[in-house]
Design an enzyme around this catalytic site. Structure first.
Site, PDB file in Angstrom:
ATOM      1  N   THR A 133      26.120  40.633  74.482  1.00 24.02           N
ATOM      2  CA  THR A 133      26.298  41.583  73.620  1.00 24.02           C
ATOM      3  C   THR A 133      24.671  42.267  73.364  1.00 24.02           C
ATOM      4  O   THR A 133      23.879  41.551  73.215  1.00 24.02           O
ATOM      5  CB  THR A 133      27.092  41.119  72.365  1.00 24.02           C
ATOM      6  OG1 THR A 133      27.120  42.210  71.555  1.00 24.02           O
ATOM      7  CG2 THR A 133      26.456  39.808  71.562  1.00 24.02           C
ATOM      8  N   ASP A 134      25.193  43.693  73.075  1.00 19.90           N
ATOM      9  CA  ASP A 134      23.942  44.315  72.411  1.00 19.90           C
ATOM     10  C   ASP A 134      23.744  43.830  70.793  1.00 19.90           C
ATOM     11  O   ASP A 134      22.867  44.043  70.538  1.00 19.90           O
ATOM     12  CB  ASP A 134      24.026  45.690  72.616  1.00 19.90           C
ATOM     13  CG  ASP A 134      25.089  46.289  71.773  1.00 19.90           C
ATOM     14  OD1 ASP A 134      25.927  45.362  71.146  1.00 19.90           O
ATOM     15  OD2 ASP A 134      25.483  47.484  71.971  1.00 19.90           O
ATOM     16  N   GLU A 135      24.540  43.239  70.409  1.00 18.84           N
ATOM     17  CA  GLU A 135      24.311  42.713  69.046  1.00 18.84           C
ATOM     18  C   GLU A 135      23.352  41.830  68.791  1.00 18.84           C
ATOM     19  O   GLU A 135      22.919  41.614  67.593  1.00 18.84           O
ATOM     20  CB  GLU A 135      25.848  42.263  68.491  1.00 18.84           C
ATOM     21  CG  GLU A 135      26.697  43.235  68.613  1.00 18.84           C
ATOM     22  CD  GLU A 135      28.109  42.773  67.799  1.00 18.84           C
ATOM     23  OE1 GLU A 135      28.092  42.253  66.598  1.00 18.84           O
ATOM     24  OE2 GLU A 135      29.188  43.437  68.257  1.00 18.84           O
ATOM     25  N   TYR A 158      28.088  35.620  64.542  1.00 18.95           N
ATOM     26  CA  TYR A 158      28.642  35.953  66.004  1.00 18.95           C
ATOM     27  C   TYR A 158      27.468  36.283  66.816  1.00 18.95           C
ATOM     28  O   TYR A 158      27.113  35.650  67.758  1.00 18.95           O
ATOM     29  CB  TYR A 158      29.491  36.895  66.082  1.00 18.95           C
ATOM     30  CG  TYR A 158      29.799  37.656  67.505  1.00 18.95           C
ATOM     31  CD1 TYR A 158      30.435  36.921  68.373  1.00 18.95           C
ATOM     32  CD2 TYR A 158      29.533  38.912  67.662  1.00 18.95           C
ATOM     33  CE1 TYR A 158      30.314  37.478  69.913  1.00 18.95           C
ATOM     34  CE2 TYR A 158      29.476  39.650  68.943  1.00 18.95           C
ATOM     35  CZ  TYR A 158      29.910  38.715  69.957  1.00 18.95           C
ATOM     36  OH  TYR A 158      30.107  39.263  71.382  1.00 18.95           O
ATOM     37  N   LYS A 162      25.755  34.192  69.880  1.00 18.56           N
ATOM     38  CA  LYS A 162      25.326  34.812  71.082  1.00 18.56           C
ATOM     39  C   LYS A 162      23.874  34.850  71.591  1.00 18.56           C
ATOM     40  O   LYS A 162      23.370  34.462  72.768  1.00 18.56           O
ATOM     41  CB  LYS A 162      25.978  35.948  71.182  1.00 18.56           C
ATOM     42  CG  LYS A 162      27.382  36.366  71.427  1.00 18.56           C
ATOM     43  CD  LYS A 162      28.125  35.609  72.474  1.00 18.56           C
ATOM     44  CE  LYS A 162      28.185  36.074  73.731  1.00 18.56           C
ATOM     45  NZ  LYS A 162      28.978  35.678  74.826  1.00 18.56           N
TER      46      LYS A 162
HETATM   47  P1  NAD Z   1      38.020  38.045  73.643  1.00 22.56           P
HETATM   48  O1  NAD Z   1      37.930  37.214  72.347  1.00 22.56           O
HETATM   49  O2  NAD Z   1      38.993  38.911  73.948  1.00 22.56           O
HETATM   50  O3  NAD Z   1      38.244  36.787  74.724  1.00 22.56           O
HETATM   51  C1  NAD Z   1      37.763  35.464  74.691  1.00 22.56           C
HETATM   52  C2  NAD Z   1      38.333  34.616  75.509  1.00 22.56           C
HETATM   53  O4  NAD Z   1      37.754  33.444  75.516  1.00 22.56           O
HETATM   54  C3  NAD Z   1      39.844  34.221  75.194  1.00 22.56           C
HETATM   55  O5  NAD Z   1      40.607  34.473  76.538  1.00 22.56           O
HETATM   56  C4  NAD Z   1      39.754  32.948  74.671  1.00 22.56           C
HETATM   57  O6  NAD Z   1      40.909  32.125  74.745  1.00 22.56           O
HETATM   58  C5  NAD Z   1      38.402  32.205  75.636  1.00 22.56           C
HETATM   59  N1  NAD Z   1      37.944  31.169  74.754  1.00 22.56           N
HETATM   60  C6  NAD Z   1      37.483  31.168  73.519  1.00 22.56           C
HETATM   61  N2  NAD Z   1      36.863  29.951  73.182  1.00 22.56           N
HETATM   62  C7  NAD Z   1      37.059  29.088  74.284  1.00 22.56           C
HETATM   63  C8  NAD Z   1      36.535  27.899  74.681  1.00 22.56           C
HETATM   64  N3  NAD Z   1      35.981  26.987  73.764  1.00 22.56           N
HETATM   65  N4  NAD Z   1      37.000  27.443  75.928  1.00 22.56           N
HETATM   66  C9  NAD Z   1      37.631  28.156  76.946  1.00 22.56           C
HETATM   67  N5  NAD Z   1      37.817  29.467  76.646  1.00 22.56           N
HETATM   68  C10 NAD Z   1      37.630  29.776  75.384  1.00 22.56           C
HETATM   69  O7  NAD Z   1      36.413  38.414  74.005  1.00 22.56           O
HETATM   70  P2  NAD Z   1      35.950  39.718  74.858  1.00 22.56           P
HETATM   71  O8  NAD Z   1      35.965  40.791  73.895  1.00 22.56           O
HETATM   72  O9  NAD Z   1      36.788  39.883  75.908  1.00 22.56           O
HETATM   73  O10 NAD Z   1      34.579  39.196  74.951  1.00 22.56           O
HETATM   74  C11 NAD Z   1      34.220  38.435  76.190  1.00 22.56           C
HETATM   75  C12 NAD Z   1      32.862  38.146  76.259  1.00 22.56           C
HETATM   76  O11 NAD Z   1      32.167  39.485  76.549  1.00 22.56           O
HETATM   77  C13 NAD Z   1      32.081  37.367  75.225  1.00 22.56           C
HETATM   78  O12 NAD Z   1      31.360  36.460  75.633  1.00 22.56           O
HETATM   79  C14 NAD Z   1      31.600  38.518  74.104  1.00 22.56           C
HETATM   80  O13 NAD Z   1      30.662  37.907  73.572  1.00 22.56           O
HETATM   81  C15 NAD Z   1      31.310  39.411  75.100  1.00 22.56           C
HETATM   82  N6  NAD Z   1      31.127  40.882  74.715  1.00 22.56           N
HETATM   83  C16 NAD Z   1      31.963  41.367  74.226  1.00 22.56           C
HETATM   84  C17 NAD Z   1      32.034  43.041  73.813  1.00 22.56           C
HETATM   85  C18 NAD Z   1      33.171  43.486  73.186  1.00 22.56           C
HETATM   86  O14 NAD Z   1      33.170  44.602  72.871  1.00 22.56           O
HETATM   87  N7  NAD Z   1      34.514  42.886  73.070  1.00 22.56           N
HETATM   88  C19 NAD Z   1      31.055  43.437  73.993  1.00 22.56           C
HETATM   89  C20 NAD Z   1      29.874  42.772  74.619  1.00 22.56           C
HETATM   90  C21 NAD Z   1      29.943  41.627  75.117  1.00 22.56           C
END
Ligand code: NAD
Length: 347
Positions: A133-135, A158, A162
């Protein structure tokens, strides 16, 4: 390619799996623990594909992860599994440390062992894409953009977990030669996002005539990216990204939170005029501790090296997203039950 997608049942992961199978013709094995944020209903459109497999597994379970590497012999890992909600990280940081830090370490170690012991041909083609993430960069003032060389300065549990996982992933590349690429993306929005995050929460609360909570004065700025643009970026990076590099991913769509909520209200005034004006539902609530003021991404490396461009603007993407939530009550109704969000039917 056969690709292990961790977190594939989540919001971004499911978009990545759809893109990989339906647009790029890859084989995908989803590795997901199915926490509250994981949802097999998000994978329905590809679940019957012969290119799809699912393993319900915790990424912290090294024996299980080793087994999955041996069973599927993937050509790449795209690692998205994480605890992803900043508010939850403030109240329950433990699981963030476990999944985001320890889980990433387990995957990197298992990938390293797999490459060391398997008799894969074309070993040089293996990739481990670590999605972040950019965070991790902390907060910007009124001007400036995050580049790939911006120092890390995370504010929340969080973003700190990350950031830790990004450092571990890079160390496994430099020390052990694991072919890692790190990506740092801005805020995503779009279909299938769990309704605790700003955009789906606002849409669904507005549809139910419930308060639209906005932290503080709502002046915090985020750089919004439509989720399918993120999935395409990861596909491009997987195909042509440079091992050891990082890529910032962002949509050049900076907006204050209050303006995002206002935009949703305007669309709903048109689509659901009986409740207009929806703006009267906006409720300012006590600001989140450590709330970063502004994020903004410079994605020019990705644009110039790999020719990627965000295809959706906020204007087009938000319209698609709102319509999706209006159409897909079947997807979100079960999620509003038992999540401290009312499950009253839309009136
Ligand atoms: P989300 O919370 O919607 O999904 C996370 C998924 O990971 C879920 O399906 C969950 O069941 C699974 N999970 C959680 N813990 C687990 C574990 N211990 N073992 C196996 N599976 C597990 O998240 P998202 O918004 O889809 O984000 C996905 C990735 O992208 C993350 O790594 C997040 O940091 C990164 N990200 C998200 C955003 C955003 O705006 N949502 C932006 C930048 C980066």
């Amino acid at each position: 390619m056969r690709i292990m997608v961790t977190g594939g049942a989540g919001f971004i992961g499911s978009a990545v799996c759809r893109h990989f199978i339906l647009d790029l013709g890859h084989q995908v094995v989803v590795v997901d623990k199915l926490t509250y944020a994981g949802n097999l209903a998000s994978l329905k459109t590809i679940a019957s594909s012969e290119n799809y497999a699912f393993e319900r597994t915790d990424i912290c379970d090294i024996e299980a992860i080793r087994g999955i590497f041996l069973k599927y012999k993937p050509d790449a890992v795209v690692h998205l599994a994480a605890e992803s909600h900043v508010d939850r990280s403030i109240f329950a940081p433990n699981v963030f440390v476990q999944t985001n830090v320890v889980g990433t370490y387990v995957l990197l170690e298992a990938a390293r062992e797999y490459l060391a012991t398997s008799k894969r041909q074309n070993d040089g083609d293996f990739r481990f894409i670590h999605v972040s993430t950019d965070e991790v960069y902390g907060s910007l003032g009124d001007t400036g953009l995050f580049s790939e060389t911006t120092p890390y300065d995370p504010s929340s549990p969080y973003s700190a977990t990350k950031a830790a996982s990004d450092h571990i992933a890079r160390a496994w590349c430099r020390t052990y030669g694991l072919p890692v690429i790190v990506t740092n993306c801005s805020n995503n929005y779009g279909p299938y996002q769990f309704p605790e995050k700003l955009i789906p929460l606002t849409v669904l609360n507005a549809l139910h005539g419930q308060p639209l909570p906005v932290y503080g004065d709502g002046s915090n700025v985020r750089d919004w990216l439509f989720v399918d643009d993120h999935a395409r970026a990861l596909g491009a990076i997987l195909g042509h990204g440079t091992v050891g590099a990082s890529y910032n991913i962002g949509g050049r769509n900076e907006l204050r939170n209050i303006d995002v909520v206002g935009m949703i209200c305007e669309h709903l005034d048109r689509l659901r005029p009986a409740r207009a004006p929806h703006r009267r539902l906006i409720t300012h609530v006590t600001d989140r501790p450590g709330h970063d003021q502004r994020y903004a991404i410079d994605a020019s490396r990705l644009e110039t090296e790999l020719g990627w461009r965000a295809l959706e603007t906020m204007a087009t993407g938000i319209q698609k997203t709102i319509q999706w939530y209006i159409d897909r009550t079947d997807w979100w109704t079960p999620l509003r039950t038992g999540n401290a969000i009312s499950s009253e039917p839309i009136r």
